[in-house]
Design a protein around this motif. Structure first.
Motif, mmCIF file in Angstrom:
data_model
loop_
_atom_site.group_PDB
_atom_site.id
_atom_site.type_symbol
_atom_site.label_atom_id
_atom_site.label_comp_id
_atom_site.label_asym_id
_atom_site.label_seq_id
_atom_site.Cartn_x
_atom_site.Cartn_y
_atom_site.Cartn_z
ATOM 1 N N UNK A 471 17.451 -48.820 -67.881
ATOM 2 C CA UNK A 471 16.231 -49.605 -67.841
ATOM 3 C C UNK A 471 16.135 -50.451 -69.106
ATOM 4 N N UNK A 472 16.319 -51.749 -68.932
ATOM 5 C CA UNK A 472 16.204 -52.686 -70.047
ATOM 6 C C UNK A 472 14.719 -53.009 -70.194
ATOM 7 N N UNK A 473 14.037 -52.257 -71.055
ATOM 8 C CA UNK A 473 12.576 -52.312 -71.155
ATOM 9 C C UNK A 473 12.075 -53.481 -72.002
ATOM 10 N N UNK A 474 12.950 -54.089 -72.764
ATOM 11 C CA UNK A 474 12.505 -55.113 -73.710
ATOM 12 C C UNK A 474 12.304 -56.481 -73.073
ATOM 13 N N UNK A 475 12.677 -56.650 -71.798
ATOM 14 C CA UNK A 475 12.527 -57.943 -71.125
ATOM 15 C C UNK A 475 11.041 -58.275 -71.000
ATOM 16 N N UNK A 476 10.676 -59.525 -71.303
ATOM 17 C CA UNK A 476 9.285 -59.941 -71.268
ATOM 18 C C UNK A 476 8.806 -60.290 -69.873
ATOM 19 N N UNK A 477 7.496 -60.246 -69.667
ATOM 20 C CA UNK A 477 6.926 -60.454 -68.330
ATOM 21 C C UNK A 477 7.092 -61.890 -67.827
ATOM 22 N N UNK A 478 7.254 -62.872 -68.720
ATOM 23 C CA UNK A 478 7.438 -64.260 -68.273
ATOM 24 C C UNK A 478 8.892 -64.593 -67.978
ATOM 25 N N UNK A 479 9.804 -63.699 -68.294
ATOM 26 C CA UNK A 479 11.232 -64.019 -68.283
ATOM 27 C C UNK A 479 11.780 -64.274 -66.886
ATOM 28 N N UNK A 480 12.790 -65.140 -66.828
ATOM 29 C CA UNK A 480 13.663 -65.222 -65.669
ATOM 30 C C UNK A 480 14.711 -64.126 -65.866
ATOM 31 N N UNK A 481 14.746 -63.153 -64.960
ATOM 32 C CA UNK A 481 15.651 -61.996 -65.120
ATOM 33 C C UNK A 481 17.115 -62.412 -65.208
ATOM 34 N N UNK A 482 17.436 -63.616 -64.738
ATOM 35 C CA UNK A 482 18.828 -64.066 -64.757
ATOM 36 C C UNK A 482 19.392 -64.086 -66.166
ATOM 37 N N UNK A 483 18.565 -64.417 -67.150
ATOM 38 C CA UNK A 483 19.050 -64.538 -68.531
ATOM 39 C C UNK A 483 19.567 -63.206 -69.067
ATOM 40 N N UNK A 484 18.743 -62.144 -69.122
ATOM 41 C CA UNK A 484 19.271 -60.866 -69.607
ATOM 42 C C UNK A 484 20.330 -60.268 -68.696
ATOM 43 N N UNK A 485 20.221 -60.490 -67.378
ATOM 44 C CA UNK A 485 21.219 -59.941 -66.468
ATOM 45 C C UNK A 485 22.582 -60.604 -66.650
ATOM 46 N N UNK A 486 22.587 -61.894 -66.951
ATOM 47 C CA UNK A 486 23.856 -62.586 -67.201
ATOM 48 C C UNK A 486 24.551 -61.981 -68.411
ATOM 49 N N UNK A 487 23.788 -61.737 -69.466
ATOM 50 C CA UNK A 487 24.368 -61.132 -70.666
ATOM 51 C C UNK A 487 24.876 -59.727 -70.371
ATOM 52 N N UNK A 488 24.061 -58.918 -69.722
ATOM 53 C CA UNK A 488 24.441 -57.534 -69.444
ATOM 54 C C UNK A 488 25.674 -57.459 -68.553
ATOM 55 N N UNK A 489 25.706 -58.282 -67.520
ATOM 56 C CA UNK A 489 26.875 -58.299 -66.626
ATOM 57 C C UNK A 489 28.141 -58.726 -67.369
ATOM 58 N N UNK A 490 28.003 -59.730 -68.223
ATOM 59 C CA UNK A 490 29.170 -60.270 -68.935
ATOM 60 C C UNK A 490 29.735 -59.269 -69.920
ATOM 61 N N UNK A 491 28.872 -58.658 -70.723
ATOM 62 C CA UNK A 491 29.377 -57.708 -71.725
ATOM 63 C C UNK A 491 29.959 -56.459 -71.047
ATOM 64 N N UNK A 492 29.390 -56.088 -69.891
ATOM 65 C CA UNK A 492 29.921 -54.934 -69.164
ATOM 66 C C UNK A 492 31.275 -55.267 -68.551
#
Length: 728
Positions: A471-492
């Motif tokens: 659970x990536x809890x630090x994502x903000x409520x206004x965010x487009x989830x694509x941004x953190x998910x792109x990073x997480x997918x790439x580093x994984x």
């Protein structure tokens, strides 16, 4: 009396819950307005249907002649649902969605007309892209940009418009949106994860990243929102004294949902059902007038699209109920802000969750492989992950004794910590048969039993393991989830590539058996990633000092956090994985630092306007009333009037002092803003706004809030926090 404020309150008090028509069963209308598999089977030819399904499952390209058949079927389906227009629905780098509607209607000879929608209109369009942020990829006077169909996310009908999810690229081919990099990251993660999972199950052909977001938000009456210029223009209250009662008693959390709000939720959920958004959970959050909505998890690309669509629906449905949705991470200073927890996992084409512990030691070895690799990926790229959730609005929330701090750490719970500690003790080299049996039975084999009792949670952790997902809890409520998910997918993906290379090397060069090689590499990763694991309280200076000792970053503000995005390590990672090239990376950084400066600039202007044009005139008006009162007392008591007017004189002096402080703060802030605006370099300008302009906000706010306490309630022009937060 302040007309606007009290007029808004009067409107609010007279509101009644809006009646909502319920469907017979939600399961019967779910995805009714989505061009999904069921609809495609009905409206497409066999070849067309197979082409779309192959594109979704295997990423194959759809031939042009087939696209004509698909578009015809899609048009007939849409028209049967009452659609009159179509649009390519895309996600420019503004953080929201965008669309340009075209009618199916076209004229032909002899004054006749037909409905037309060809394959070329489905596959690609050319919207005017001149005003979308590009970060220097293109000039403003060059209007050409292209949208291209994303068949992995189904088309849907919104109102009378057929919406077709697409990517958005420049004339020269670079991505101008959030979707294209996300799709690339999902592709490379699929390949890397599939290669690793074949160690355990050779039949697996595909691995999907899954996402379940939790959307937090505030609801306030739209008349009250309209009475506040700061909420209207910035999405948050830039000033306002905390109410006597806020969230201290925690009585709002999971409490009974007010009737008016419940009807809004029911109406919203009905709209979601029609569009295939699988919303399941609703409840009151901690702060007054704060709520949460969460869906069943889905494939990550579809989940991102659904979250953006949901936020748009929330606004539209709120208007029907005379409400205003606040997505800002910190709309009210005195209570908790809002996040959007991103629950991320990996699932095979057979439906196996790779982050869910199995019933046998071998399945748990598979679980440990993906579990440990995730921790290692986060450890090696914690700054990049922090940068993925950096915005001007989220800066207000991170570390504010309610949300995760700006320091990225991983929480896994005490029981799994013991498991990793045991694995860390595994001897180097090949294991004996007894060692392997003991390890699998005593450590690996116990994981399901351990997790059944592992109910611990840590709300201060920005990245927590919660049983079968992170659970990536630090994502903000206004965010487009694509941004953190792109990073997480790439580093994984990168991490899994490195893991497979390390395991294969041990198998080939040292002639190790597969399980021995996996255990050896995992043991090495557990040691190297130990610094990122933290089980304690993430608030306060103690963790900051400990994190610094461990070598973890603590990028407290957005400009500081974003610097890592254009560092050579990040550029090399994205280019190597084929997710973004240097041009796209630098363009995004440029856009993000510009957006940060503009947000602070707008807030500074609004704050100055409210303070000087609303607060100070009201303070002077009340001061004049007091002065008139003092003069009256002097007429009655003569020279002895000070004894009877001491409190009034004190308030008069206090008002003058606060007015002077506000005026000076605004004047100084404006001067710093002028200096910042002269800076041509976008990153330097963002730092100037962060370090030189923004610090004035709190001082100006402090004195305005003090005046709110001093001035007659009937004169105060701005709707107060107690009214915004406790009026349903």
């Amino acid at each position: 009396m302040s007309t606007l404020r009290f007029y808004a309150l009067k409107q609010c008090f007279n509101r009644q819950p809006v009646e909502v028509e319920e469907f017979e069963r939600r399961s019967q209308v779910f995805a009714k307005n989505v061009f999904n598999e069921r609809a495609m089977r009905q409206y497409l030819t066999k070849d067309s249907y197979s082409s779309v399904m192959d594109a979704i499952q295997y990423g194959t390209k759809i031939k042009r002649r087939i696209s004509d058949h698909i578009s015809t079927g899609m048009k007939e389906w849409a028209i049967s649902k009452g659609a009159t227009h179509y649009t390519h629905w895309f996600q420019p780098l503004t953080g929201t969605s965008a669309e340009k509607h075209d009618a199916f209607f076209e004229t032909i000879s002899d004054g006749q007309a037909i409905e037309k929608f060809g394959g070329s209109s489905l596959v690609q369009q050319e919207p005017d892209a001149s005003s979308f942020p590009s970060g220097g990829i293109r000039n403003t006077f060059e209007a050409r940009g292209y949208t291209a169909w994303d068949p992995t996310s189904p088309a849907f009908i919104l109102g009378t418009t057929l919406c077709i999810p697409t990517v958005f690229v420049s004339y020269t081919g670079e991505s101008l949106d959030f979707k294209a990099p996300l799709l690339r990251s999902l592709h490379v993660l699929d390949k890397a994860a599939t290669d690793v999972v074949k160690y355990f199950n050779k039949k697996v052909e595909k691995v999907n990243a899954t996402l379940g977001w939790e959307q937090e938000y505030f609801l306030i009456d739209k008349a009250l929102a309209a009475s506040r210029p700061d909420i209207t223009l910035t999405g948050r209250a830039l000033l306002g004294h905390p109410p006597a009662k806020g969230q201290q008693l925690d009585d709002h959390y999971f409490g009974a949902i007010p009737s008016r709000i419940l009807n809004y939720m029911r109406d919203l959920e009905n709209e979601c059902m029609l569009l295939g958004i699988p919303v399941k959970t609703r409840h009151n959050e901690v702060a007054p007038n704060q709520f949460e909505l969460a869906p069943i998890f889905e494939e990550a690309n579809l989940a991102v699209d659904h979250n953006l669509l949901l936020m748009d629906l929330m606004d539209k449905v709120a208007d029907r109920h005379d409400l205003r949705v606040l997505f800002h991470e910190k709309p009210f200073a005195s209570v908790n802000g809002s996040g959007k927890h991103n629950n991320w996992s990996l699932s095979t084409d057979a439906g196996t969750n790779l982050l869910s512990p199995g019933s046998t030691p071998m399945k748990n070895l598979q679980f440990l492989t993906f579990f440990v690799n995730t921790i290692k990926a986060v450890c090696d790229n914690e700054e990049l992950l922090r940068a993925s959730i950096a915005t001007a609005s989220n800066d207000h929330r991170l570390g504010a004794n309610e949300a995760p701090p700006a320091i990225i750490s991983v929480f896994i719970g005490s029981q799994l910590t013991k498991v990793l500690d045991e694995l860390e003790k595994v001897t180097d080299g090949e294991l004996s048969a007894q060692e392997k049996t003991d390890l699998k039975l005593n450590v690996v084999g116990k994981i399901p039993e351990i997790l059944r009792d592992n109910t611990d949670r840590n709300r201060t952790s920005p990245f927590a393991f919660t049983g079968n997902k992170f659970e990536f809890r630090a994502v903000g409520s206004t965010a487009n989830c694509a941004n953190p998910m792109t990073v997480l997918n790439t580093i994984m993906a990168k991490q899994l590539q490195d893991f497979k290379a390390a395991v294969d090397k041990l198998i080939k060069k040292k002639k190790m058996k597969k399980d021995d090689a996996i255990f050896n590499v995992l043991r090495d990763y557990i040691k190297k990633s130990k610094k990122i694991r933290f089980e304690g309280d993430g608030y306060g200076e103690a963790w900051e000092k400990e994190a610094e000792k461990r070598g973890l970053s603590n990028n407290r503000n957005t400009p500081e956090a974003l610097k890592i995005k254009i560092g050579e390590k990040a550029v090399k990672l994205y280019e190597e994985m084929g997710v973004m090239n240097r041009t796209e990376i630098e363009a995004r950084h440029e856009i993000e630092v510009e957006a940060y400066a503009m947000h602070i600039q707008i807030e500074g202007r609004v704050l100055g306007d409210i303070a000087r044009n609303h607060v100070i005139p009201t303070a002077i008006r009340y001061q004049n009333i007091l002065i008139k009162n003092v003069k009256g007392l002097k007429e009655i008591y003569g020279e002895d009037f000070k004894t009877h007017a001491s409190e009034q004189l004190t308030i008069i002096a206090d008002i003058s002092r606060h007015i002077e402080k506000i005026n000076k703060g605004i004047t100084d802030m404006i001067e710093e803003r002028k200096k910042a605006n002269k800076i041509e370099n976008s990153e330097e300008k963002a730092f100037a706004y962060c370090n030189q302009v923004k610090p004035y906000f709190e001082g100006i706010r402090y004195h305005c809030d003090k005046l709110e306490l001093l001035i007659d309630d009937e004169l105060w022009p701005l709707t107060k926090f107690r009214e915004l937060l406790f009026t349903n």
